[in-house]
Design a protein around this motif. Structure first.
Motif, PDB file in Angstrom:
ATOM      1  N   HIS A 144       6.118   0.071  -9.978  1.00 42.88           N
ATOM      2  CA  HIS A 144       7.089   1.123 -10.247  1.00 42.88           C
ATOM      3  C   HIS A 144       6.488   2.509 -10.021  1.00 42.88           C
ATOM      4  N   ASN A 145       7.341   3.485  -9.912  1.00 44.96           N
ATOM      5  CA  ASN A 145       6.885   4.824  -9.548  1.00 44.96           C
ATOM      6  C   ASN A 145       6.234   5.604 -10.688  1.00 44.96           C
ATOM      7  N   GLN A 146       6.111   4.992 -11.866  1.00 41.12           N
ATOM      8  CA  GLN A 146       5.453   5.652 -12.991  1.00 41.12           C
ATOM      9  C   GLN A 146       4.023   5.153 -13.211  1.00 41.12           C
ATOM     10  N   LYS A 147       3.588   4.168 -12.445  1.00 43.38           N
ATOM     11  CA  LYS A 147       2.246   3.609 -12.652  1.00 43.38           C
ATOM     12  C   LYS A 147       1.192   4.635 -12.268  1.00 43.38           C
ATOM     13  N   ALA A 148       0.196   4.815 -13.147  1.00 41.68           N
ATOM     14  CA  ALA A 148      -0.762   5.902 -12.959  1.00 41.68           C
ATOM     15  C   ALA A 148      -1.955   5.521 -12.092  1.00 41.68           C
ATOM     16  N   ASP A 149      -2.413   4.272 -12.169  1.00 44.01           N
ATOM     17  CA  ASP A 149      -3.641   3.902 -11.469  1.00 44.01           C
ATOM     18  C   ASP A 149      -3.356   3.097 -10.205  1.00 44.01           C
ATOM     19  N   ALA A 150      -4.245   3.214  -9.241  1.00 45.00           N
ATOM     20  CA  ALA A 150      -4.144   2.452  -8.001  1.00 45.00           C
ATOM     21  C   ALA A 150      -5.561   2.242  -7.448  1.00 45.00           C
ATOM     22  N   PRO A 151      -5.846   1.043  -6.927  1.00 48.94           N
ATOM     23  CA  PRO A 151      -4.967  -0.119  -6.945  1.00 48.94           C
ATOM     24  C   PRO A 151      -4.818  -0.675  -8.358  1.00 48.94           C
ATOM     25  N   SER A 152      -3.895  -1.588  -8.521  1.00 48.03           N
ATOM     26  CA  SER A 152      -3.637  -2.154  -9.838  1.00 48.03           C
ATOM     27  C   SER A 152      -4.825  -2.979 -10.311  1.00 48.03           C
ATOM     28  N   GLY A 153      -4.902  -3.160 -11.618  1.00 45.13           N
ATOM     29  CA  GLY A 153      -5.951  -4.018 -12.161  1.00 45.13           C
ATOM     30  C   GLY A 153      -5.845  -5.432 -11.635  1.00 45.13           C
ATOM     31  N   LEU A 191       1.626   0.168  -3.053  1.00 48.58           N
ATOM     32  CA  LEU A 191       2.964   0.704  -2.861  1.00 48.58           C
ATOM     33  C   LEU A 191       3.542   1.092  -4.218  1.00 48.58           C
ATOM     34  N   ARG A 192       4.261   2.209  -4.274  1.00 50.58           N
ATOM     35  CA  ARG A 192       4.848   2.674  -5.520  1.00 50.58           C
ATOM     36  C   ARG A 192       6.301   3.073  -5.286  1.00 50.58           C
ATOM     37  N   GLY A 193       7.197   2.575  -6.155  1.00 50.72           N
ATOM     38  CA  GLY A 193       8.584   2.975  -6.035  1.00 50.72           C
ATOM     39  C   GLY A 193       9.490   2.279  -7.021  1.00 50.72           C
ATOM     40  N   GLY A 194      10.553   2.962  -7.399  1.00 43.82           N
ATOM     41  CA  GLY A 194      11.587   2.347  -8.220  1.00 43.82           C
ATOM     42  C   GLY A 194      11.076   1.827  -9.538  1.00 43.82           C
ATOM     43  N   THR A 195      11.564   0.657  -9.891  1.00 47.76           N
ATOM     44  CA  THR A 195      11.248   0.054 -11.188  1.00 47.76           C
ATOM     45  C   THR A 195      10.533  -1.289 -11.050  1.00 47.76           C
ATOM     46  N   VAL A 196       9.840  -1.494  -9.933  1.00 47.47           N
ATOM     47  CA  VAL A 196       9.181  -2.778  -9.675  1.00 47.47           C
ATOM     48  C   VAL A 196       8.178  -3.095 -10.783  1.00 47.47           C
ATOM     49  N   ALA A 197       8.328  -4.251 -11.413  1.00 48.22           N
ATOM     50  CA  ALA A 197       7.427  -4.642 -12.499  1.00 48.22           C
ATOM     51  C   ALA A 197       6.052  -5.023 -11.975  1.00 48.22           C
ATOM     52  N   GLY A 198       6.001  -5.562 -10.775  1.00 45.53           N
ATOM     53  CA  GLY A 198       4.711  -5.911 -10.185  1.00 45.53           C
ATOM     54  C   GLY A 198       4.835  -7.029  -9.165  1.00 45.53           C
ATOM     55  N   THR A 199       4.418  -6.767  -7.926  1.00 43.02           N
ATOM     56  CA  THR A 199       4.358  -7.786  -6.885  1.00 43.02           C
ATOM     57  C   THR A 199       2.977  -7.725  -6.241  1.00 43.02           C
ATOM     58  N   HIS A 200       2.357  -8.885  -6.052  1.00 50.30           N
ATOM     59  CA  HIS A 200       1.036  -8.954  -5.440  1.00 50.30           C
ATOM     60  C   HIS A 200       1.036  -9.998  -4.329  1.00 50.30           C
ATOM     61  N   ASP A 201       0.566  -9.572  -3.160  1.00 54.70           N
ATOM     62  CA  ASP A 201       0.476 -10.444  -1.989  1.00 54.70           C
ATOM     63  C   ASP A 201      -0.967 -10.485  -1.509  1.00 54.70           C
ATOM     64  N   VAL A 202      -1.466 -11.679  -1.255  1.00 56.48           N
ATOM     65  CA  VAL A 202      -2.778 -11.849  -0.639  1.00 56.48           C
ATOM     66  C   VAL A 202      -2.557 -12.519   0.712  1.00 56.48           C
ATOM     67  N   HIS A 203      -2.842 -11.785   1.790  1.00 60.23           N
ATOM     68  CA  HIS A 203      -2.622 -12.265   3.150  1.00 60.23           C
ATOM     69  C   HIS A 203      -3.938 -12.748   3.752  1.00 60.23           C
TER      70      HIS A 203
END
Length: 252
Positions: A144-153, A191-203
């Motif tokens: 979501h667009n309010q998350k302060a840290d990047a990349p996520s834990g 990626l940051r936007g909207g209200t996404v609770a959290g999506t993680h992809d490992v390619h």
């Protein structure tokens, strides 16, 4: 360790919550709905100094706040001797070391993600990295667009899973004439936007094929459920610094 709804005396587990945001509110409401917990206070940026000396001693502290609160959390755990469930992200290696040191006298767990599904994703990613050793690896996390840290834990957890020895270089996004991709590089993208609770992809990209492992959270409740389950277990655990897998599955 035990898995009960009460402390050693048989009464409800007394809790102080650090962090009055959305996660803290969800944890409080879930504990109240499930029962077996007695929330003695909530501490955030408005009253965090009270943790150092004024907050009542509880069986358990649950911290889903900001890394700036760490000195107060550590002071409270040392003073009260309580167990600690920490879900705050953005810590440096030295700050994680401070949490580990608390495990000498208290039961402590820190995890960047308390989802059972993410725990499975981490294991699958580690297995895929071993089997697909010559494939290129890219990690993409969306919040979501309010998350302060990047990349996520959680993204950092996945990075450790695919490169446990830290032998590969990490590129945080790309721009300009970067040239051909080095073979021993891992790309990390936030990626940051909207209200996404959290999506993680490992390619995993290989010659003429790609494997992608994905975890998608549709609400924060999955993290809350895992944190509350850990809270029940760690309230009866011996001192030590626990991982999510150790506490939930009895294994490292």
């Amino acid at each position: 360790m035990t898995d009960t709804n009460a402390n050693a005396s048989g009464s409800a587990i007394s809790v102080v919550l650090v962090g009055g945001g959305r996660m803290g509110a969800l944890i409080a409401s879930t504990m109240e709905a499930q029962g077996g917990f007695d929330i003695m206070g909530v501490y955030d940026e408005n009253n965090i100094d009270e943790l150092d000396a004024a907050a009542p001693a509880a069986d358990l502290a649950v911290d889903f706040s900001n890394k700036a609160a760490l000195p107060h959390v550590c002071a409270y755990v040392r003073r009260s001797g309580c167990a600690l469930v920490s879900g705050t992200t953005g810590y440096t290696a030295d700050e994680i070391g401070e949490l580990r040191a608390l495990g000498d006298a208290s039961a402590v767990i820190h995890s960047a993600n308390y989802s059972l599904g993410v725990a499975v994703l981490r294991r699958l990613a580690a297995q895929a990295a071993r089997a697909l050793a010559d494939f290129d690896i890219e990690i993409v996390e969306t919040h979501h667009n309010q998350k302060a840290d990047a990349p996520s834990g959680t993204a950092n957890i996945l990075l450790s899973a695919v490169d446990p020895a830290g032998e590969k270089s990490v590129t945080y996004g790309r721009e300009g004439m970067v040239g051909a991709r080095p073979a021993r590089e891992i790309g990390m993208h936030s990626l940051r936007g909207g209200t996404v609770a959290g999506t993680h992809d490992v390619h995993f990209f290989g010659p003429d094929e790609e494997v992608c492992l994905t975890h998608r959270a549709t609400s924060r409740q999955i993290f809350v459920n895992g944190a509350v389950a850990c809270a029940r277990r760690i309230a009866g655990a011996k001192p030590g610094f626990y991982t999510f897998d150790e506490l939930m599955f009895g294994e490292g």
